[in-house]
Write a protein that holds these residues in place. Structure first.
Motif, PDB file in Angstrom:
ATOM      1  N   THR A 257      -1.510   9.178   4.066  1.00  0.00           N
ATOM      2  CA  THR A 257      -0.177   8.645   3.769  1.00  0.00           C
ATOM      3  C   THR A 257      -0.005   7.270   4.411  1.00  0.00           C
ATOM      4  OG1 THR A 257       0.755  10.863   3.677  1.00  0.00           O
ATOM      5  CG2 THR A 257       2.312   9.046   3.983  1.00  0.00           C
ATOM      6  N   LEU A 258       0.524   6.367   3.642  1.00  0.00           N
ATOM      7  CA  LEU A 258       0.798   5.004   4.120  1.00  0.00           C
ATOM      8  C   LEU A 258       2.309   4.796   4.142  1.00  0.00           C
ATOM      9  CD1 LEU A 258      -0.262   2.109   4.833  1.00  0.00           C
ATOM     10  CD2 LEU A 258      -0.169   1.628   2.370  1.00  0.00           C
TER      11      LEU A 258
ATOM     12  N   PHE B 299       4.124 -10.762  -4.648  1.00  0.00           N
ATOM     13  CA  PHE B 299       3.595 -10.737  -3.280  1.00  0.00           C
ATOM     14  C   PHE B 299       3.619  -9.313  -2.734  1.00  0.00           C
ATOM     15  CE2 PHE B 299       4.474 -10.633   1.267  1.00  0.00           C
ATOM     16  CZ  PHE B 299       3.409 -11.369   1.776  1.00  0.00           C
ATOM     17  N   ILE B 300       4.719  -8.585  -2.969  1.00  0.00           N
ATOM     18  CA  ILE B 300       4.848  -7.221  -2.454  1.00  0.00           C
ATOM     19  C   ILE B 300       3.783  -6.305  -3.072  1.00  0.00           C
ATOM     20  CG2 ILE B 300       6.356  -5.187  -2.446  1.00  0.00           C
ATOM     21  CD1 ILE B 300       8.737  -7.138  -2.203  1.00  0.00           C
ATOM     22  N   LYS B 301       3.578  -6.435  -4.372  1.00  0.00           N
ATOM     23  CA  LYS B 301       2.559  -5.597  -5.030  1.00  0.00           C
ATOM     24  C   LYS B 301       1.157  -5.916  -4.526  1.00  0.00           C
ATOM     25  CE  LYS B 301       3.903  -6.459  -9.287  1.00  0.00           C
ATOM     26  NZ  LYS B 301       3.932  -6.386 -10.770  1.00  0.00           N
ATOM     27  N   GLU B 302       0.874  -7.194  -4.304  1.00  0.00           N
ATOM     28  CA  GLU B 302      -0.437  -7.575  -3.764  1.00  0.00           C
ATOM     29  C   GLU B 302      -0.630  -7.031  -2.357  1.00  0.00           C
ATOM     30  OE1 GLU B 302      -0.844 -11.787  -4.007  1.00  0.00           O
ATOM     31  OE2 GLU B 302      -0.883 -11.830  -6.200  1.00  0.00           O
ATOM     32  N   TYR B 303       0.444  -7.111  -1.554  1.00  0.00           N
ATOM     33  CA  TYR B 303       0.367  -6.586  -0.180  1.00  0.00           C
ATOM     34  C   TYR B 303       0.129  -5.074  -0.207  1.00  0.00           C
ATOM     35  CZ  TYR B 303       1.548  -5.769   4.717  1.00  0.00           C
ATOM     36  OH  TYR B 303       1.498  -5.401   6.037  1.00  0.00           O
ATOM     37  N   LEU B 304       0.852  -4.364  -1.075  1.00  0.00           N
ATOM     38  CA  LEU B 304       0.682  -2.915  -1.190  1.00  0.00           C
ATOM     39  C   LEU B 304      -0.756  -2.570  -1.575  1.00  0.00           C
ATOM     40  CD1 LEU B 304       3.995  -1.973  -3.052  1.00  0.00           C
ATOM     41  CD2 LEU B 304       3.390  -1.382  -0.703  1.00  0.00           C
TER      42      LEU B 304
ATOM     43  N   LEU C 148      -6.190   8.128  -0.148  1.00  0.00           N
ATOM     44  CA  LEU C 148      -4.734   7.955  -0.047  1.00  0.00           C
ATOM     45  C   LEU C 148      -4.032   8.785  -1.116  1.00  0.00           C
ATOM     46  CD1 LEU C 148      -2.439   6.348   1.399  1.00  0.00           C
ATOM     47  CD2 LEU C 148      -2.630   4.682  -0.461  1.00  0.00           C
ATOM     48  N   LYS C 149      -3.012   9.523  -0.682  1.00  0.00           N
ATOM     49  CA  LYS C 149      -2.269  10.367  -1.612  1.00  0.00           C
ATOM     50  C   LYS C 149      -0.791   9.995  -1.719  1.00  0.00           C
ATOM     51  CE  LYS C 149      -5.723  12.995  -2.765  1.00  0.00           C
ATOM     52  NZ  LYS C 149      -6.265  12.918  -4.143  1.00  0.00           N
ATOM     53  N   HIS C 150      -0.232   9.430  -0.631  1.00  0.00           N
ATOM     54  CA  HIS C 150       1.210   9.160  -0.619  1.00  0.00           C
ATOM     55  C   HIS C 150       1.487   7.761  -0.052  1.00  0.00           C
ATOM     56  CE1 HIS C 150       1.970  13.370  -1.487  1.00  0.00           C
ATOM     57  NE2 HIS C 150       1.175  13.704  -0.476  1.00  0.00           N
ATOM     58  N   VAL C 151       2.442   7.073  -0.675  1.00  0.00           N
ATOM     59  CA  VAL C 151       2.977   5.822  -0.122  1.00  0.00           C
ATOM     60  C   VAL C 151       4.473   6.031   0.095  1.00  0.00           C
ATOM     61  CG1 VAL C 151       3.466   3.380  -0.538  1.00  0.00           C
ATOM     62  CG2 VAL C 151       1.273   4.344  -1.228  1.00  0.00           C
TER      63      VAL C 151
END
Length: 558
Positions: free
Chosen positions: A448-449, A464-469, A479-482
Motif C-alpha cells: 500500500t502506498l 505532474f501529479i499523475k507522473e509523480y504517482l 502494489l495493491k492499494h494507493v
C-alpha cells in the motif's frame, strides 16, 4: 448611508473634549508639513507648485467624508507624482497647459477606475500583487525619484529626466557646470532635515528648511546669482475645471491610470490597515477604493492631480493625536487659508529645497532589509523583488511593475503546477501519519502506498501529479492499494476530476491497483457526489481517515 459616508458614524460618537484637541493638533502639524511637500510633489509631477496645494484641499475634504480610515492623510505623494510625470511627459511638455489638461484627465481616470473597483468590490484584486513586487518597485521608484531631482539639486538643466543611468552619465559629463550655491542650499537642506528629524523632533523639518533657505536667498541675493526660486505662486482657491474626454488620449493614458489606481490604493490601504490595527477598528478595501476614487475625481475638477494616502504624513497625523477625519478637514482648511493669504510668502523659496524635501522623504522607501530577508527566507521571492527592481530602473515605471507582476504570476502558476506531494508512514511515538522523508521512524506498508497532495487539483497540475504517482508506484513491488490523503486539497476543477477518475479506472483495469481517497473536505466531497463517483467507482472510493481505509482494505504494516 453610512456605507457611503463613514464619517456619519464617526461624528455620531465625536467627543468635543477629547477628540477635538487631538484633531486640531494633528491638522495643524500635517498642514505645516503638507504645504512644502505638496509644492515639492507638484514639481516632481512636472506641474506648477501651486497645484500641489490645490491637490491638498478638495481631495482631502472628499476623502474625509467617504474614506473608512480615521487617520489616513490623503494628498500628493512622491510615488504617484513620479508616475504622473512618467506617464504624461511623453505626450506634452511638462508644465504646459496641454500637460496640465492631460494630468486633469489622468486624475479623472484614476478616480473613475478606483470608484468602479470599489463599487464592483474588486479590492481583492490588489492582493495578487506580491510583496516582493511592491518592495522591488518601490525601492527602484525611490531611486528614480531621487535622481529626477538632481537637476534642481545641482542647478543644471539636464536633458535626461527619467533614466537613472542617463542622468548619472550626464551629470558626470557636465560636472564642471554644477552651480555650487544651488548645490550648497540643497545639501544643506538635506542635512538640516535629517538633523531636525533625528534630534529636534518637535520642529517640522520641512518648515525649518523653507524658512531658513528663503532668508538665505533674500539676505545673500542668491536669486540674482543663479539660484532658481519658485517666484510667483498664484493666490486664491482652485477653479472648477472640466477635463476633456478625448478617446485617443484616454486610451493612451490608460496604462498609467491603471498603474496609479492600483499602486496608490496598495500604498494607502497598507498604511490605513497599520493604523486601524493599533486603534482596533476596521478599514474596508472597497470602501477605501470609493473614498480614494471620489478624492481623485475631485482633484480632476478642482485643478489637482492624482492623490493617495501617504506613509509619512499618515504616521505624523496619527502620532500628533488625530482621532477622526476632522483632523484632515482642519488640514484642508488651513491649506485654503494659505492659498488665500500667504502664497506670496513662497516667492523666494529655492527649488533645491523642494528637491531636498523629496529626497529625504523617499530615501527610506529603499528597503534593503526586505530584499535580504526575502532572499534568505524564500529565494524565488527575492528573485521576484530583484527582477522588479531591475526592470523598473531599466525599462521604466509602468513596464517595471508590469514585468514584476507578470513574473510573480508565472512563478505562482509554475509552483501550483508542481504541487508538494508526500509519502506518508505511521509514526508510533506520535500516533500519526507523517512524511517519510522527514520522519525516519515512519513505518510504511508492504502493498500500500499512502500519498498526501498539498494543493488544489486543476488542469495545469494533473499531469505532474499523475507522473509523480507513476514514479512512486513503480518503486513498490506487488502494489495493491494507493491511498490519497486529500486533507491538503481544497478544490478540484472539472478537468482534474475527469482525469483523476480516468487514472483510477486505468490503474484498476490494467494493474489491479485500487485507489482510495481519505480526509476529503466537504466542498470536494460535494464535487465527487455531483460527479457520481460512488456509483461509478464503488463505495470504497472514500474513507473518512487513513486508519479506517487501512482497516477497510485489510492492510497490514511492514
Amino acid at each position: 448611508m453610512r456605507e457611503w459616508l463613514p464619517i456619519l458614524g464617526v461624528m455620531k460618537s465625536y467627543d468635543l473634549r477629547q477628540d477635538l484637541r487631538g484633531d486640531l493638533n494633528a491638522g495643524l502639524i500635517v498642514a505645516i508639513m503638507l504645504v512644502p511637500q505638496g509644492m515639492a510633489y507638484a514639481m516632481l509631477a512636472g506641474l506648477p507648485p501651486v497645484m500641489g496645494l490645490y491637490a491638498a484641499t478638495v481631495p482631502i475634504l472628499i476623502y474625509a467624508l467617504f474614506g473608512t480610515s480615521r487617520q489616513l492623510a490623503v494628498g500628493p505623494v512622491a510615488m504617484v507624482s513620479l508616475l504622473v510625470f512618467s506617464g504624461v511627459s511623453g505626450f506634452a511638455e511638462p508644465g504646459s497647459q496641454e500637460y496640465i489638461s492631460l494630468v486633469l484627465l489622468l486624475a479623472l481616470m484614476v478616480g473613475g477606475i478606483q470608484l468602479a473597483m470599489g463599487v464592483l468590490r474588486l479590492g481583492v484584486v490588489t492582493k495578487f500583487i506580491s510583496h516582493g513586487v511592491i518592495s522591488g518597485f518601490t525601492s527602484a521608484a525611490a531611486i528614480i525619484i531621487g535622481f529626477s531631482q538632481m537637476k534642481h539639486l545641482v542647478g543644471i538643466d539636464l536633458e535626461s529626466s527619467k533614466n537613472v543611468f542617463l542622468i548619472v552619465g550626464e551629470i558626470s559629463a557636465r560636472a564642471g557646470e554644477i552651480h555650487l550655491p544651488t548645490l550648497g542650499i540643497g545639501v544643506g537642506s538635506i542635512l538640516v532635515l535629517i538633523f531636525v528629524k533625528r534630534w529636534v523632533k518637535k520642529i517640522p523639518g520641512p518648515l525649518a528648511v523653507v524658512v531658513l533657505s528663503m532668508l538665505a536667498v533674500v539676505l545673500l541675493n542668491l536669486h540674482n546669482n543663479g539660484v532658481a526660486i519658485i517666484r510667483d505662486v498664484p493666490a486664491g482657491l482652485p477653479e472648477l475645471t472640466i477635463p476633456g474626454l478625448d478617446p485617443s488620449l484616454v486610451l493612451a493614458l490608460l496604462p498609467t491610470a491603471i498603474t496609479i489606481s492600483i499602486i496608490g490604493f496598495v500604498e494607502s490601504y497598507a498604511m490605513a490597515n497599520v493604523i486601524a490595527a493599533k486603534e482596533k477598528y476596521r478599514v474596508h478595501a472597497n470602501g477605501e477604493l470609493k473614498g480614494l476614487g471620489f478624492s481623485n475625481i475631485g482633484a480632476a475638477f478642482f485643478s489637482g492631480f492624482p492623490v493617495t494616502g501617504g506613509f509619512s504624513r499618515s504616521a505624523v497625523n496619527y502620532d500628533a493625536g488625530a482621532r477622526t477625519p476632522v483632523a484632515s478637514i482642519i488640514t484642508a482648511a488651513l491649506i485654503v487659508i494659505v492659498l488665500l493669504f500667504f502664497t506670496s510668502w513662497f516667492y523666494y523659496l529655492p527649488q533645491a529645497v523642494l528637491a531636498a524635501i523629496i529626497l529625504v522623504a523617499v530615501y527610506k522607501l529603499i528597503d534593503v532589509k526586505e530584499a535580504i530577508h526575502l532572499w534568505k527566507v524564500k529565494r524565488i521571492d527575492g528573485v521576484t523583488l530583484a527582477l522588479t527592481f531591475a526592470a523598473t530602473l531599466i525599462l521604466g515605471i509602468e513596464w517595471g511593475i508590469a514585468a514584476g507582476i507578470a513574473f510573480s504570476l508565472l512563478v505562482f502558476i509554475y509552483q501550483s503546477s508542481k504541487p508538494h506531494i508526500a509519502e506518508l508512514g505511521y509514526v508510533d511515538d506520535l500516533g500519526l501519519y507523517r512524511n517519510v522523508s522527514r520522519f525516519d521512524k515512519a513505518r510504511t506498508f508492504e502493498k500500500t502506498l499512502i500519498l498526501r497532495i498539498d494543493s488544489p487539483l486543476y488542469f495545469a497540475n494533473m499531469e505532474f501529479i499523475k507522473e509523480y504517482l507513476h514514479d512512486q508506484m513503480v518503486k513498490k513491488a506487488d502494489l495493491k492499494h494507493v491511498i490519497l490523503d486529500f486533507s491538503g486539497v481544497n478544490d478540484v476543477d472539472a478537468i482534474a476530476l475527469d482525469e483523476l477518475e480516468e487514472w483510477i479506472r486505468s490503474e484498476r483495469e490494467n494493474h489491479q491497483v485500487e485507489t482510495t481517497l481519505v480526509n476529503v473536505k466537504g466542498p470536494v466531497r460535494d464535487l465527487l457526489a455531483k460527479a457520481g463517483w460512488v456509483n461509478k467507482l464503488g463505495p470504497g472510493i472514500q474513507y473518512p481517515s487513513i486508519d479506517q481505509a487501512l482497516t477497510g482494505l485489510q492492510v497490514k504494516q511492514q
